[in-house]
Design a protein around this motif. Sequence first.
Motif, PDB file in Angstrom:
ATOM      1  N   GLU B 130       0.840  -1.208   0.000  1.00 39.16           N
ATOM      2  CA  GLU B 130       0.000   0.000   0.000  1.00 39.16           C
ATOM      3  C   GLU B 130       0.871   1.253   0.000  1.00 39.16           C
ATOM      4  OE1 GLU B 130      -3.491   0.394  -0.118  1.00 39.16           O
ATOM      5  OE2 GLU B 130      -3.300  -1.687  -0.785  1.00 39.16           O
ATOM      6  N   CYS B 131       1.969   1.201   0.756  1.00 37.94           N
ATOM      7  CA  CYS B 131       2.911   2.322   0.768  1.00 37.94           C
ATOM      8  C   CYS B 131       3.395   2.619  -0.642  1.00 37.94           C
ATOM      9  CB  CYS B 131       4.141   2.004   1.615  1.00 37.94           C
ATOM     10  SG  CYS B 131       3.879   2.157   3.365  1.00 37.94           S
ATOM     11  N   VAL B 134       0.741   4.256  -2.784  1.00 38.04           N
ATOM     12  CA  VAL B 134       0.590   5.681  -2.471  1.00 38.04           C
ATOM     13  C   VAL B 134       1.803   6.461  -2.980  1.00 38.04           C
ATOM     14  CG1 VAL B 134       0.368   7.362  -0.620  1.00 38.04           C
ATOM     15  CG2 VAL B 134      -0.828   5.190  -0.455  1.00 38.04           C
ATOM     16  N   PHE B 135       2.979   5.902  -2.715  1.00 34.98           N
ATOM     17  CA  PHE B 135       4.201   6.612  -3.098  1.00 34.98           C
ATOM     18  C   PHE B 135       4.289   6.798  -4.613  1.00 34.98           C
ATOM     19  CE2 PHE B 135       8.799   6.556  -4.134  1.00 34.98           C
ATOM     20  CZ  PHE B 135       9.091   7.799  -3.591  1.00 34.98           C
ATOM     21  N   VAL B 138       2.330   9.660  -6.065  1.00 33.19           N
ATOM     22  CA  VAL B 138       2.793  11.037  -5.915  1.00 33.19           C
ATOM     23  C   VAL B 138       4.209  11.244  -6.442  1.00 33.19           C
ATOM     24  CG1 VAL B 138       1.308  11.573  -3.953  1.00 33.19           C
ATOM     25  CG2 VAL B 138       3.548  10.556  -3.550  1.00 33.19           C
TER      26      VAL B 138
END
Lengths: 241, 321, 289
Positions: B130-131, B134-135, B138
């Motif tokens: 999940e990190c 998200v990363f 962006v």
Amino acid sequence: MATVLDVQDIGISFGNNHVLKSLSLELKESEVLGVIGPNGAGKTVMLNILTGIMRPTKGQILFQGENITNLSTTERCRKGIGRTFQVPRPFEKMTVFENILVGSVYGDRKSEKEARVKALEIMELIGLTEKKGWFAGKLGLLDRKRLEIGRALASNPKVLLFDEVAGGLTESEVSDILGMVRMVKEQGISVIWIEHVLKTMREGTDRVLCIAEGRNVICGIPEEVMRSKEVHDVYLGADEE
Amino acid sequence: MIQLLASKPFKILNIKIIVLILIISIFLTLPLWSSEYIISVFVLIFLYMSLGQMWNLLAGYTGLVSLGQQIFIGLGGYSLAVITVLYQLPIALGIIVGGVISILFALIISQPIFKMRGDYFTIGTWIVAECLAVFFSVWTYVRGGLGFNIIAAYKLSTTDIYYMAVAMGLGSIALVYFLLRTKIGLALMAMRDNESAAETLGVELYKTKLKVFLIAAFVTGLTGGLLYLSIAYIQPRASFSITWTVAMVFIVIIGGIGTIEGPILGAFFFILIKQYLYNYPGISMIILGTVAILTILIAPKGIVGTLQERYGFEILSIRRR
Amino acid sequence: MQIIQSLLNGILLGGLYAMVALGMSLVFGIMKLTNIAHGDLIIVATYICMVMAVQFSGNLLLAVLITICFMMLIGFLLQTFLINKVLDKGPEPPLLVTFGISITLSNILLLVFGADARYIPNTLKTINIVNTEHFSISAIYLLNFIVAIVVICTLHYIMKNTFFGRSIRATADDVTTAELMGVNTKRIYSYTMCLAMVISSIAGLLVGMNYTYYPSTGTEYLIYAFGVVVIGGMGNQMGILLGGIILGIAQLMGAYFFGTGYQLLAGYLVLLIILTIRPQGILSKATRR
Ligand SMILES: Nc1ncnc2c1ncn2[C@@H]1O[C@H](COP(=O)(O)OP(=O)(O)OP(=O)(O)O)[C@@H](O)[C@H]1O
Ligand SMILES: [Mg+2]
């Protein structure tokens, strides 16, 4: 005779339960040292500390003069410490042959080819050749105990730690195990043998150590230890032999 | 009588080899005699087979139930995209870089993630995925949420991709098969039965698990690259989505966890259901979810494991004799 | 003084996260089950709440009461007919069954409600209770926090002072003894799940009032819940509130220093770090070594 294993003043607690307070022992070359003590005395815990499964809160362990207190279980195995478990833990979904192979390949760091030869020899020694292809989960208690001894032998140990290998067996089966311990000793391997059945201890060991309340109570020739007042006191009221 | 006994295993071996050659030649010649659609379905089957094999290697043989394998699909896909789109370099390089980056990333996260045991490992891996999702959303270097059109993939025909997929699928089977017959396989079997006993016999639990984790990351990363060759468009949410691991779990559970044949069968099963319900993606997930739950309840060893138990056969045996 | 505002919001947001985590902590504490479907169950509750709110023309209290009934039924059925059957089959089956439930639930939601973002309309979101020049307190955030405290205290009371709570705790302490004393542990597990669903329904309502959500949002809340449980410790309700606050602050500080895009990431990273430092999690008793 040279000292193989030198346990100095080890202790361990679980919360408020100070299982071992100060335990020391010396194991000589090619010696069978019996260990007795009431239920819950911490015998199995002691083996767990010797094999690195548990860490002592004090004291140290010297193996052939080298301090091994901080080594991992695996490293200790490779240095030459093998064991059996009180309730046998064979690899149930592996065959007898594969079980022994694990000891030989990993404990003795043999190539698989060499290990196979070794495993066949060991199966002969422990009398399981006929059951080579059996799944270990299908074995009876005696065969499980044999297998555990064989598996430990395959890792080419200098010291073997037996946790009640004769427990739960019939008289004739016990003599089978006795024979096996003698065979181990003849190969120059030192043994620490925990057992409740005092008769077996008398026949199979060179010295006996009695532990109780976290300390060594007395250690010496089997006959003397068993006749001693100390052992009598320890077992008085307990429902042991 | 003696002659008969001696010749029987030999015959079985012979039949096995003949069947194997037959099956492999069918798959190798498939593009010559079948339709584009069938070929593209088999691309998926082989690629998912590889994913299933790797998840099975982790969960079924090593006790590492990871719900974060989409990490490596995403890394594989993004490596392909970055190498071919941003740097205009060859596809093959993109795929290989994907595998290598996956291994490196696996090595880095293994430090913290291996400190977690059991359920913690399971959810920990998922959090890492999940990190990344998200990363990557962006991170401007990979164009954030926009993603890439992997244009280089347009130049390949379905047949080209098919052969890569076959290599990946069969390669993963062979890899697991031979891995399990090496020392590592022996250690894995022992650990699966009893970790503490294995440890007292000199098996290094940590090292062994790490090796398997890295191997699975590498192969999953490569497979991720190939998957994105056929999808040709990558975007963070989809590429690091749990859906990938859902597929792996279903393939392994339904086929039979802890068997080599299981994920093979599971992959066929999974892709066929998925294709059959292609226009109803939600429904197919619901059906697969339900089937998986029922499998765990009724036949926890999956199709292959249950058959093996009943009839005692093993096509790809890893036993030592 | 933006940072004070962020800190304050982080603390209040902690109430929401504590609510999200409470049910999971209960289930983990009693039956040692990591319920992967927990986040999805909360979102299911959110959707039911939303539908009910429409039915009862915006009466959220009535909506959540009915949601609670539905969720208790769902929880009871799932626990009794699926999870209880695999709880004693080793570590993987329960984990994978709840994973299967998670996937099935989120796709049912997708099928029924579509992939669009939804929210539960409410006026609290736009009201500020306190408004100074340095900071303000929004009504909805305050509500999160108050509800969390009320629910936590109630749960604490139930566990300590009722027969129901005591038999739950007896089961958690020692399954064998509880069974010997005639406690039907499987039944207790089903009731525990019902209790967790009551809490999760309220959490679901709050989630829907605070943020927009999709059928796939469950994952996010699963991770929050898991993280909070790890930080806060099992069976320690005050710890859960603390865990929620730590997570809330971590997120808003991430947003404050690196921009809102990093809010989620900051929360996740803090969880990973805590998981690494406390490998077994704060909630599990140390085993060997
Ligand atoms: N992992 C552990 N955690 C907490 N306490 C333990 C642990 N292992 C052992 N103990 C405690 O240590 C004490 C000694 O246990 P141990 O198994 O060593 O006894 P023993 O001498 O082998 O007895 P027996 O003859 O019954 O095998 C017991 O009181 C036991 O409860
Ligand atoms: Mg003992």
